[in-house]
Scaffold this motif. Sequence first.
Motif, mmCIF file in Angstrom:
data_model
loop_
_atom_site.group_PDB
_atom_site.id
_atom_site.type_symbol
_atom_site.label_atom_id
_atom_site.label_comp_id
_atom_site.label_asym_id
_atom_site.label_seq_id
_atom_site.Cartn_x
_atom_site.Cartn_y
_atom_site.Cartn_z
ATOM 1 N N ILE A 180 0.339 -0.786 -0.149
ATOM 2 C CA ILE A 180 0.119 0.165 -0.230
ATOM 3 C C ILE A 180 0.938 1.353 -0.392
ATOM 4 O O ILE A 180 1.211 1.583 0.804
ATOM 5 N N PRO A 181 0.676 1.854 -1.212
ATOM 6 C CA PRO A 181 1.792 2.962 -1.025
ATOM 7 C C PRO A 181 1.203 3.918 -0.325
ATOM 8 O O PRO A 181 0.015 4.424 -0.572
ATOM 9 N N LEU A 182 1.328 5.672 0.340
ATOM 10 C CA LEU A 182 1.246 6.284 0.574
ATOM 11 C C LEU A 182 2.016 7.716 0.245
ATOM 12 O O LEU A 182 3.139 7.558 -0.682
ATOM 13 N N GLY A 183 1.356 8.923 0.503
ATOM 14 C CA GLY A 183 2.459 10.164 0.195
ATOM 15 C C GLY A 183 1.735 10.797 -0.677
ATOM 16 O O GLY A 183 1.500 11.919 -1.101
ATOM 17 N N GLY A 184 0.619 9.928 -1.329
ATOM 18 C CA GLY A 184 -0.527 10.870 -3.113
ATOM 19 C C GLY A 184 0.486 10.741 -4.185
ATOM 20 O O GLY A 184 -0.016 11.868 -4.502
ATOM 21 N N GLN A 185 1.449 10.568 -3.942
ATOM 22 C CA GLN A 185 1.482 10.721 -4.857
ATOM 23 C C GLN A 185 1.641 9.257 -6.121
ATOM 24 O O GLN A 185 1.631 8.253 -5.433
ATOM 25 N N PRO A 186 1.079 9.712 -7.291
ATOM 26 C CA PRO A 186 0.701 8.704 -8.418
ATOM 27 C C PRO A 186 2.506 7.358 -8.339
ATOM 28 O O PRO A 186 3.268 7.762 -8.444
ATOM 29 N N PHE A 187 1.866 5.994 -8.465
ATOM 30 C CA PHE A 187 2.967 5.060 -8.557
ATOM 31 C C PHE A 187 2.677 4.215 -9.806
ATOM 32 O O PHE A 187 1.111 4.111 -10.640
ATOM 33 N N ASP A 188 2.884 3.179 -10.173
ATOM 34 C CA ASP A 188 3.039 2.177 -11.423
ATOM 35 C C ASP A 188 2.368 0.516 -10.312
ATOM 36 O O ASP A 188 3.271 0.550 -9.365
ATOM 37 N N GLN A 189 1.835 0.154 -10.807
ATOM 38 C CA GLN A 189 1.392 -1.117 -10.330
ATOM 39 C C GLN A 189 1.678 -2.405 -11.092
ATOM 40 O O GLN A 189 1.375 -2.087 -12.103
ATOM 41 N N ALA A 190 2.237 -3.753 -11.194
ATOM 42 C CA ALA A 190 2.456 -4.595 -11.784
ATOM 43 C C ALA A 190 2.650 -6.230 -11.203
ATOM 44 O O ALA A 190 3.359 -5.888 -10.125
ATOM 45 N N LEU A 191 2.443 -6.836 -12.130
ATOM 46 C CA LEU A 191 1.893 -8.569 -11.983
ATOM 47 C C LEU A 191 3.127 -9.471 -12.881
ATOM 48 O O LEU A 191 2.382 -8.996 -13.738
ATOM 49 N N THR A 192 4.172 -9.146 -12.508
ATOM 50 C CA THR A 192 5.259 -9.826 -13.335
ATOM 51 C C THR A 192 5.506 -11.338 -12.943
ATOM 52 O O THR A 192 5.062 -11.836 -11.820
ATOM 53 N N TYR A 193 6.584 -11.818 -13.724
ATOM 54 C CA TYR A 193 6.313 -14.026 -14.112
ATOM 55 C C TYR A 193 7.314 -13.911 -14.101
ATOM 56 O O TYR A 193 7.314 -13.362 -15.522
ATOM 57 N N ASP A 194 8.067 -14.708 -13.885
ATOM 58 C CA ASP A 194 9.171 -15.065 -14.666
ATOM 59 C C ASP A 194 9.211 -16.563 -14.338
ATOM 60 O O ASP A 194 9.232 -17.793 -14.017
ATOM 61 N N ALA A 195 8.897 -17.428 -16.001
ATOM 62 C CA ALA A 195 9.038 -18.632 -16.155
ATOM 63 C C ALA A 195 9.828 -19.291 -15.423
ATOM 64 O O ALA A 195 9.842 -20.723 -15.341
ATOM 65 N N ARG A 196 10.829 -19.058 -15.863
ATOM 66 C CA ARG A 196 12.067 -20.133 -16.049
ATOM 67 C C ARG A 196 12.413 -20.015 -14.586
ATOM 68 O O ARG A 196 12.834 -21.383 -13.846
ATOM 69 N N THR A 197 12.217 -19.250 -13.820
ATOM 70 C CA THR A 197 11.981 -19.387 -11.899
ATOM 71 C C THR A 197 10.928 -19.586 -11.405
ATOM 72 O O THR A 197 11.215 -20.346 -10.203
ATOM 73 N N ASP A 198 10.156 -19.799 -12.239
ATOM 74 C CA ASP A 198 9.185 -19.395 -11.235
ATOM 75 C C ASP A 198 8.721 -18.976 -10.293
ATOM 76 O O ASP A 198 7.795 -19.311 -9.512
ATOM 77 N N VAL A 199 8.372 -18.009 -10.777
ATOM 78 C CA VAL A 199 8.531 -16.662 -8.930
ATOM 79 C C VAL A 199 7.601 -15.813 -9.896
ATOM 80 O O VAL A 199 7.181 -14.745 -10.952
ATOM 81 N N TYR A 200 6.650 -15.466 -9.181
ATOM 82 C CA TYR A 200 5.715 -14.269 -9.599
ATOM 83 C C TYR A 200 5.487 -13.154 -8.364
ATOM 84 O O TYR A 200 6.389 -13.449 -7.351
ATOM 85 N N ARG A 201 5.279 -11.486 -8.964
ATOM 86 C CA ARG A 201 5.946 -10.709 -7.921
ATOM 87 C C ARG A 201 4.612 -9.428 -8.211
ATOM 88 O O ARG A 201 3.987 -9.726 -9.465
ATOM 89 N N ALA A 202 4.014 -8.854 -7.132
ATOM 90 C CA ALA A 202 2.964 -7.952 -6.881
ATOM 91 C C ALA A 202 4.440 -6.754 -6.748
ATOM 92 O O ALA A 202 4.754 -6.662 -5.717
#
Length: 607
Positions: A284-306
């Motif tokens: 949960i970003p704070l501070g009132g500044q715009p930010f980017d969201q992303a859901l990423t996936y690395d198939a080689r290592t099978d790692v998900y990131r929010a």
Amino acid sequence: MDDQNKNLILATALSFLVILVWFVLFPPPEPDVALETPPAQQSTDGQSAVIPAAPENAASAPLSTEPVASDAAMEEAPRVAIETPRLTGSISLVGGRIDDLKLKDYRTTLDAGAPIVTMLSPQGSNDAYYALQGWAAGAGIDPSAVPGPDTDWTLAEGDTLSVNQPITLTWDNGAGQVFSRVIAVDQNYMFSLTQSVTNNGSGPVSMAPYGMIVQHTTPDDLENFFILHEGAVAMADEELAETDWDEISEAELDPKWGRQAIVKEDVAAGWIGFTDHFWQAILIPLGGQPFDQALTYDARTDVYRAVTRMPTQTVAAGASVEITTQVFAGAKEWAMLRQYESAGVPKFIDSIDWGWFFFLTKPIFWLLHELNKLIGNMGWAIIGLTLIIKAILFPLAYKSYVSMAKMKELQPQMEKLKEQAGDDRQKMQQGMMELYKKEKVNPAAGCLPILLQIPIFFSLYKVIFVTIELRHAPFFGPFQDLSAPDPTSLLNIFGLLPFQGPEAGSIMALIFIGILPLLLGISMWLQQKLNPAPTDPTQQMIFAWMPWVFMFMLGSFASGLVVYWIANNTITFTQQYLIMRSQGYTPDVFGNIKSSFSKKSKTDTDG
């Protein structure tokens, strides 16, 4: 076949069909095999953590690929303890990761001595799941001079993270910049992480703060039930997005983020993370500044990131900047999420999976929650909820049962019409319509209350299934978890013997049915006996089998839902009997029961 029986059969059949389709014929899809990462995204060390590349605009700093510490290094990393009334665990000084967290208030099962629930676990463990923060290098600073996933932090203040006792981590990059991270935690599950950098160098430097929730491999304990969302959940400017694990792994490669990614840019307010049945980890970003969201996936290592990526910060020589992000890691408790929402986390209550019927599930749960607070027992709260729902629907039910009583009074006239019409069905239908109009009877009114029960049934099922307040909620005796199927059966003499019945969904559970499904079948059967059995053999067969089909089908459902259905049938029976009697028609329940058994005996004799 009279219209009253037609309507009742139609409503009952429709209820059965909808439940059967939703809960039996729609199994969740099997997860697809992950696609291989394109060769350009692979690294030589086999352990890469790609921090998202910057969007192409002047306000963003370019981000880089950084190696992640090995599993062995993470295992040996120094740690700072976390100890609060509701949490226990530790923070790794490698990367400053919140990666070891357990929930004191929840146990994995009701068994004595069952372990408490593990919320987060470090890299190298099965189903590694953790939160980390960092900075991405921009102009004027080398990528190795900003803290990332494997930075060796120093504990500067505090020895144990607790409520009102934050800790401070520091790191000096040796190039003129000193980084600090203050980590605090409240009395529940919310962490506050304040990252700051002081530029002691001779010129300005630019960098962008980011946060991540990292999940290594698809979780092992997925329930894969279509009524439940498991995967990512995000709020972006009041728009909720629920993304399944396979949707992330099948996303297209995004060159800006260096991964397969689902991206939402320039979010003014929101949050993102991963959720399962009862628990979630959210950034949960704070501070009132715009930010980017992303859901990423690395198939080689099978790692998900929010991922959340905040705007680039330019730090002048001799100046400092800081930014605060919150991390929620814990149980999806309704009252607590509401408090956080009131404190400024936008629509945080929607991180609970309310489903398509959210306009029903939300008020139903609110009412159930308030009744439980008042009564102190969730089972009785469900029965109280049933009474309130029936009271709200009473005006409609009254009209329905009055109409049914009038239909009974019209039976002699309808029989005369049949005799007069003979085989002329059109003449019969015209005569009946004139009779209904003359007597002001609506033959369709009888099925409307039953049809209205369908969305209420689904909504209550959703509430009982997804909300943690029903998890391990006791009723009485053997019913100690209303979110689980009835644990009784004939094998344990309906709970009198101290061992569980057959596993829900097994053949044995179907044969040795529990006491709640049995009561459900009996209550449906008695409700049928308010009216004489139809003369048509097909109708008779449907009516005869329907209660017992429902009994076996709903036997594996959450016992709280079966409690609702039994209470609903009992109240409906009472309402219908009293209203029809007040209209001059007294249902002959015992006579109809006797008649049904007499017909069976006659059929057996004829056979």
